[in-house]
Design a protein around this motif. Structure first.
Motif, short mmCIF file in Angstrom:
data_model
loop_
_atom_site.label_atom_id
_atom_site.label_comp_id
_atom_site.label_asym_id
_atom_site.label_seq_id
_atom_site.Cartn_x
_atom_site.Cartn_y
_atom_site.Cartn_z
N ILE A 68 0.70 -1.37 -0.06
CA ILE A 68 -0.05 -0.05 -0.12
C ILE A 68 0.91 1.38 -0.16
CG2 ILE A 68 -1.93 -0.94 0.95
CD1 ILE A 68 -1.19 -0.13 3.70
N SER A 70 0.64 5.71 0.19
CA SER A 70 -0.09 6.95 0.70
C SER A 70 -1.10 7.30 -0.50
CB SER A 70 0.98 8.10 1.32
OG SER A 70 0.74 9.33 0.60
N ARG A 71 -2.33 7.96 -0.04
CA ARG A 71 -2.99 8.34 -0.99
C ARG A 71 -2.64 9.68 -1.87
NH1 ARG A 71 -8.70 7.15 -2.08
NH2 ARG A 71 -8.58 5.51 -0.52
N TYR A 74 -0.05 8.80 -4.32
CA TYR A 74 -0.82 8.06 -5.62
C TYR A 74 -1.25 9.21 -6.43
CZ TYR A 74 -4.24 6.13 -8.25
OH TYR A 74 -5.18 5.76 -9.50
N LEU A 75 -1.96 10.26 -5.59
CA LEU A 75 -2.41 11.33 -6.49
C LEU A 75 -1.34 12.28 -7.02
CD1 LEU A 75 -5.63 12.17 -4.25
CD2 LEU A 75 -5.54 10.95 -6.32
N SER A 89 -8.38 1.32 -4.16
CA SER A 89 -8.47 2.27 -3.40
C SER A 89 -8.82 1.39 -2.01
CB SER A 89 -9.51 3.35 -3.80
OG SER A 89 -9.76 4.09 -2.64
N VAL A 90 -8.27 1.57 -0.88
CA VAL A 90 -8.48 0.96 0.24
C VAL A 90 -9.63 1.73 1.18
CG1 VAL A 90 -7.59 -0.19 2.32
CG2 VAL A 90 -6.27 -0.09 0.18
N PRO A 119 -13.24 6.24 2.44
CA PRO A 119 -11.73 6.09 1.88
C PRO A 119 -10.80 6.20 3.13
CG PRO A 119 -12.82 7.65 0.74
CD PRO A 119 -13.84 7.31 1.93
N THR A 120 -9.60 5.38 3.15
CA THR A 120 -8.44 5.51 4.09
C THR A 120 -7.43 6.35 3.40
OG1 THR A 120 -7.25 3.66 3.23
CG2 THR A 120 -8.89 3.14 4.94
N GLU A 121 -6.34 6.59 4.06
CA GLU A 121 -5.19 7.31 3.64
C GLU A 121 -4.42 6.49 2.68
OE1 GLU A 121 -5.34 5.77 6.51
OE2 GLU A 121 -5.89 7.20 7.99
N VAL A 122 -4.82 5.41 2.56
CA VAL A 122 -3.84 4.43 1.31
C VAL A 122 -4.66 3.81 0.18
CG1 VAL A 122 -2.25 3.84 3.28
CG2 VAL A 122 -4.36 2.47 2.62
N MET A 123 -3.74 3.58 -0.72
CA MET A 123 -4.16 3.15 -2.03
C MET A 123 -3.10 1.87 -2.35
SD MET A 123 -6.42 5.06 -3.60
CE MET A 123 -6.18 4.64 -5.43
N MET A 124 -3.72 0.75 -3.00
CA MET A 124 -2.89 -0.27 -3.42
C MET A 124 -1.66 0.25 -4.41
SD MET A 124 -4.36 -2.79 -2.04
CE MET A 124 -3.62 -4.28 -2.64
N SER B 28 6.28 6.99 4.49
CA SER B 28 5.47 7.05 3.29
C SER B 28 4.77 8.31 3.50
CB SER B 28 4.66 5.80 3.31
OG SER B 28 3.51 5.90 4.41
N VAL B 30 2.39 8.35 5.79
CA VAL B 30 1.16 7.85 6.31
C VAL B 30 1.50 7.11 7.71
CG1 VAL B 30 -0.77 6.08 6.26
CG2 VAL B 30 -0.32 7.54 4.53
N SER B 89 -11.00 -2.59 2.36
CA SER B 89 -11.90 -3.03 1.26
C SER B 89 -11.37 -2.47 -0.03
CB SER B 89 -13.45 -2.56 1.66
OG SER B 89 -14.43 -2.93 0.25
N VAL B 90 -11.28 -3.07 -1.17
CA VAL B 90 -10.56 -2.59 -2.12
C VAL B 90 -11.53 -2.25 -3.33
CG1 VAL B 90 -8.90 -2.79 -4.04
CG2 VAL B 90 -8.38 -4.03 -1.88
N HIS B 91 -11.51 -0.84 -3.68
CA HIS B 91 -12.53 -0.22 -4.59
C HIS B 91 -11.76 0.19 -5.73
CE1 HIS B 91 -15.74 0.43 -1.21
NE2 HIS B 91 -14.89 -0.46 -0.87
N HIS B 157 -6.38 -1.36 9.83
CA HIS B 157 -6.47 0.03 9.61
C HIS B 157 -6.66 0.67 11.04
CE1 HIS B 157 -8.56 3.89 8.72
NE2 HIS B 157 -7.47 3.95 8.20
#
Lengths: 309, 309
Positions: A68, A70-71, A74-75, A89-90, A119-124, B28, B30, B89-91, B157
């Motif tokens: 994972i 940080s979102r 990612y952005l 998106s986690v 949405p959490t602070e993280v992405m895959m 990171s 986070v 949960s992965v979106h 989380h």
């Protein structure tokens, strides 16, 4: 050669079933998400040792990132614009006990409960080198640039019957941050060395100029430009299909895209250029099983020697 | 001993900063999500080798699962009821080009874009043994039961300044599926062997009866029952705080919970009981750094010998 997708899908399903029957893959119930047997994982570990030995003369820094990212990072990478359909998106549950009762009730009633999550602070992680750039943000690189050895699980939401097209898999990478010349030289060096390394393992690889599967109509223009500028090369080999080859290693030259985005500079004040070579670990193991058979004990002596198994 | 959370948080932040300054962890951005240096990862690899050697006389099956699990399997495990606040949960994005323009616009306007995503077929793995049970679903175990060696990234989380409380980390597990007696014996055996293994590495571990952080008021009752029935033991050691110890290994006896949920039976027709011992790999490395110092080259000779470093 043009194969109909039905014919290909049949080839994929057949080969996937063979891998499942042999116990090399374990089904999770979701296409592209598998457990791996100890024998499968053993080949990955052995190949990783080979990559380490083949890169040790370059004394890379070693960093390992989790799956994972940080979102916010990612952005910064444009991924939402270029590969939105592949993102992960986690999300999690942040409500109180009453919200929880409602969530569980929804799930029991087979309603769409996951939309109530936040949405959490993280992405895959979308690519193994993405988590690296923010750690170099706002720095000036040394004269000789930097070379980093990475390995991470990456996620791509593309369910497929092709056992080589996993939704989650590991990339082992050597990433170069430096001048345009340093990045270019890295790409050229590893394209050649990667091909030699894989050929020495008996794989029938060849390099091709490639492009990423950018999203939408605008993406088709980007893909054409990427190909024209030769920013992406892949080493392809047969896995489930001997006609439609599979990329098992890829080499990307990002120009100064990440240098600009994360304000990474070279000593002369220019934005850093970056390039990476990424070995697709599960795919390389699959290509080896395809070429030499499912039982590594019977693989050619030279191959076992190179892998130290 | 009762420490105020402010004092603890200060201790956590201080130790985290020392780990970052030493380059063992990379931020990171986070809390609880870090890159690991090659030296840190090297200790994990060495410890894994030690676990393999210490379990090899039991000839376990080896399986490696990725960090994601089928949503359907996830929903069979009760996690949504007991630990909803820890779930991942992965979106992903499943819209067309027009939806995409809207998504990107939202993100650029700093609106909540992620709510427009759709849940995928997968969730983050909450515990390393969860992906195993569906692969044994609807089977009858052999007389001697099964023993499986697992390792996976798990997600929780719970952002925290405590460097030992990561949101994503690896568990190395030995899981037993069999009769109540077999599961019980496995738990007892590994609780003792795990303690011996960690003590031999110089760690000041001790076993405690523990409970999981079940959600909400109902969860407090479950936690009390779990503790009363002694279903969970932990081996705790000092990491950031020498007063509030950290669980670095845990052993869970699940009774026939997973046996019932996934219809796994013993030869006599009863639902299988399961138990696991899980080594928290990042935490064990952190406990080693705390005990022996940040430079593994200077660790005691016997410890280096056991780890073969």
């Amino acid at each position: 050669m043009c194969l109909s997708s039905d014919v290909l899908d049949d080839a994929y399903r057949l080969y996937r079933q063979q891998l499942l029957d042999a116990g090399l893959l374990l089904s999770s119930g979701v296409p592209g998400v598998y457990g791996l047997s100890g024998n499968f994982e053993g080949i990955i570990e052995a190949f990783e040792g080979y990559v380490t030995r083949m890169g040790s003369h370059l004394s890379p820094e070693v960093v390992r990132f989790p799956p994972i990212i940080s979102r916010k990072t990612y952005l910064c990478t444009d991924h939402i614009k270029t590969f939105p359909d592949l993102m992960g998106s986690v999300h999690s549950f942040r409500g109180n006990e009453r919200d929880h009762v409602r969530l569980v009730q929804k799930q029991e009633d087979a309603e769409e409960w996951a939309e109530d999550l936040d949405p959490t602070e993280v992405m895959m992680v979308p690519a193994a080198c993405y988590p690296l750039y923010p750690t170099a943000a706002n720095t000036v690189l040394p004269e000789e640039g930097r070379l980093v050895d990475l390995r991470a699980f990456v996620f791509r939401h593309e369910p497929s019957p092709d056992p080589a097209r996993m939704q989650i898999f590991r990339q082992r990478e050597y990433v170069r941050l430096g001048t345009a010349e340093q990045a270019h030289a890295h790409r050229d060096y590893w394209l050649k060395r990667g091909e030699e390394m894989l050929c020495a393992l008996g794989l029938d690889v060849k390099p091709i100029v490639a492009n990423d599967p950018f999203f939408g109509r605008g993406g088709r223009v980007m893909a054409a430009t990427q190909k024209e500028q030769e920013l992406k090369y892949e080493l392809v080999a047969p896995i489930a299909s001997t006609e439609k080859l599979t990329a098992i290693t890829s080499s990307n030259y990002h120009l100064d895209h990440f240098g600009q985005e994360f304000d990474i500079k070279t000593p002369d004040g220019a934005f850093a250029h970056t390039a990476c070579v990424g070995f697709g670990l599960e795919r390389i193991a699959l290509a080896m099983f395809k070429k030499h058979g499912f039982d590594a004990e019977t693989w050619p002596h030279e191959v076992r020697g190179l892998l130290e198994i």
